[in-house]
Design an enzyme around this catalytic site. Structure first.
Site, mmCIF file in Angstrom:
data_model
loop_
_atom_site.group_PDB
_atom_site.id
_atom_site.type_symbol
_atom_site.label_atom_id
_atom_site.label_comp_id
_atom_site.label_asym_id
_atom_site.label_seq_id
_atom_site.Cartn_x
_atom_site.Cartn_y
_atom_site.Cartn_z
ATOM 1 N N ASP A 70 0.802 -1.218 0.000
ATOM 2 C CA ASP A 70 0.000 0.000 0.000
ATOM 3 C C ASP A 70 0.841 1.277 0.000
ATOM 4 O O ASP A 70 2.060 1.232 0.198
ATOM 5 C CB ASP A 70 -0.972 -0.011 1.190
ATOM 6 C CG ASP A 70 -0.313 -0.456 2.498
ATOM 7 O OD1 ASP A 70 0.934 -0.503 2.558
ATOM 8 O OD2 ASP A 70 -1.038 -0.755 3.457
ATOM 9 N N ASP A 139 -7.992 -3.039 14.032
ATOM 10 C CA ASP A 139 -9.355 -3.344 13.579
ATOM 11 C C ASP A 139 -9.358 -4.530 12.613
ATOM 12 O O ASP A 139 -10.358 -4.816 11.975
ATOM 13 C CB ASP A 139 -9.969 -2.105 12.920
ATOM 14 C CG ASP A 139 -9.122 -1.584 11.756
ATOM 15 O OD1 ASP A 139 -8.078 -2.202 11.438
ATOM 16 O OD2 ASP A 139 -9.500 -0.562 11.161
ATOM 17 N N HIS A 141 -7.421 -4.753 9.924
ATOM 18 C CA HIS A 141 -7.095 -4.430 8.524
ATOM 19 C C HIS A 141 -5.795 -5.106 8.098
ATOM 20 O O HIS A 141 -4.885 -5.312 8.907
ATOM 21 C CB HIS A 141 -7.075 -2.916 8.268
ATOM 22 C CG HIS A 141 -5.954 -2.157 8.881
ATOM 23 N ND1 HIS A 141 -6.130 -1.095 9.725
ATOM 24 C CD2 HIS A 141 -4.596 -2.284 8.754
ATOM 25 C CE1 HIS A 141 -4.960 -0.608 10.078
ATOM 26 N NE2 HIS A 141 -4.004 -1.313 9.511
ATOM 27 N N GLU A 146 -9.807 -2.005 5.176
ATOM 28 C CA GLU A 146 -10.462 -1.742 6.449
ATOM 29 C C GLU A 146 -11.733 -2.584 6.581
ATOM 30 O O GLU A 146 -12.248 -3.092 5.581
ATOM 31 C CB GLU A 146 -10.849 -0.251 6.505
ATOM 32 C CG GLU A 146 -9.696 0.708 6.290
ATOM 33 C CD GLU A 146 -8.906 0.969 7.559
ATOM 34 O OE1 GLU A 146 -9.046 0.195 8.529
ATOM 35 O OE2 GLU A 146 -8.151 1.956 7.589
HETATM 36 C C1 F6R Z 1 1.244 -1.415 6.070
HETATM 37 C C2 F6R Z 1 0.160 -2.362 6.304
HETATM 38 C C3 F6R Z 1 -0.694 -2.238 7.530
HETATM 39 C C4 F6R Z 1 0.092 -2.601 8.791
HETATM 40 C C5 F6R Z 1 -0.785 -2.500 10.031
HETATM 41 C C6 F6R Z 1 -0.013 -2.788 11.298
HETATM 42 O O1 F6R Z 1 1.867 -1.646 4.834
HETATM 43 O O2 F6R Z 1 -0.051 -3.206 5.494
HETATM 44 O O3 F6R Z 1 -1.808 -3.089 7.390
HETATM 45 O O4 F6R Z 1 0.589 -3.895 8.667
HETATM 46 O O5 F6R Z 1 -1.339 -1.222 10.109
HETATM 47 O O6 F6R Z 1 0.964 -1.812 11.479
HETATM 48 P P1 F6R Z 1 2.062 -1.928 12.634
HETATM 49 O O7 F6R Z 1 2.974 -3.032 12.253
HETATM 50 O O8 F6R Z 1 2.743 -0.595 12.633
HETATM 51 O O9 F6R Z 1 1.313 -2.204 13.901
#
Ligand code: F6R
Length: 243
Positions: A70, A139, A141, A146
């Site tokens: 992303d 959540d 995701h 989301e």
């Molecule tokens: C980012 C991504 C997000 C993160 C998620 C957890 O490329 O794919 O889904 O994996 O927000 O983020 P952290 O590891 O910072 O808790």
């Protein structure tokens, strides 16, 4: 749950090492493999480990191709908070991967539809993702997919939820600076990967870890779809496991 490999590690460093083992095994057996990468805090120990292993001569990234999950909409590649910049600083600049072999959705795309389709075509042309790395949001995701009423298919634009913007504001000067939209691989793109490894660390991820892998499969918990993928390994630390 169909079948998910769950590996419990002691701490985030060990999670990084175990995940690195999967990448090392893949790259050694298939030097021109395609890996799917994630940003965020959780993969950082893994990226440090991959850098160290290439320096130690255990792996070689010169033929590896990578596709990131992303990117924030509206951020230029060199913006300090862009995911492209994150990948350069935390991995790509320290390994032998060729710049043309790394793709991240274009945050500045004007024709969003064309960019998203081209992203999918590129991954297909490479032969698909061999090993996709995932983190998980509070959540549920994955990428920026989301909670929603359905599982989105391919790479697309998303509005970011208040929860995700709030979680990510730690990287920005203020909440106002956190973009309100992003581009992300879809759940379909992620599910098309041959193998998936999810890294989960910290007590704050315990509830969503349980919900995702021991609860019902529902688009309200996007990561729960992984229960239907044939080759998923979840590597969590003791805190995320609930110890
Ligand atoms: C980012 C991504 C997000 C993160 C998620 C957890 O490329 O794919 O889904 O994996 O927000 O983020 P952290 O590891 O910072 O808790």
């Amino acid at each position: 749950m169909l079948h998910v490999n769950l590996i419990k590690a002691a701490d985030p460093e060990e999670v990084g090492k175990l995940a690195a083992d999967l990448f090392e095994a893949l790259i050694r057996t298939k030097p021109a493999c395609v890996i799917g990468l994630a940003t965020g805090s959780t993969p950082l120990p893994l990226y440090r480990e991959l850098i160290a292993r290439e320096k130690a001569g255990k792996i070689d990234f010169t033929r590896v191709r990578s596709a990131n999950l992303d990117e924030y909409k509206g951020l230029a590649p060199d913006h300090p908070q862009s995911y492209r910049r994150f990948m350069q600083e935390n991995l790509f600049d320290h390994i032998s991967i060729k710049p043309e072999n790394t793709i991240v959705p274009d945050g500045l795309a004007e024709d969003v539809q064309a960019m998203c389709e081209a992203y999918e075509r590129k991954i297909e042309a490479w032969g698909g993702v061999d090993l996709q790395l995932l983190g998980i949001g509070h959540d549920g995701h994955i990428g920026f997919n989301e909670p929603a009423g359905h599982f989105p298919g391919m790479t697309h634009e998303v509005e970011l939820t208040a929860m995700t913007r709030d979680a990510n504001k730690r990287f920005f000067a203020s909440l106002d600076e956190v973009p309100t939209a992003a581009f992300t691989m879809g759940i379909g793109t992620v599910m098309a990967a041959k193998k998936i490894v999810m890294v989960v660390t910290g007590a704050d991820k315990h509830d969503i870890l349980m919900k995702s892998f021991f609860g019902p499969v529902t688009p309200e918990v996007p990561a729960s779809i992984l229960q239907f993928h044939p080759d998923v390994t979840v590597i969590c630390d003791a805190a995320a496991w609930g110890e």
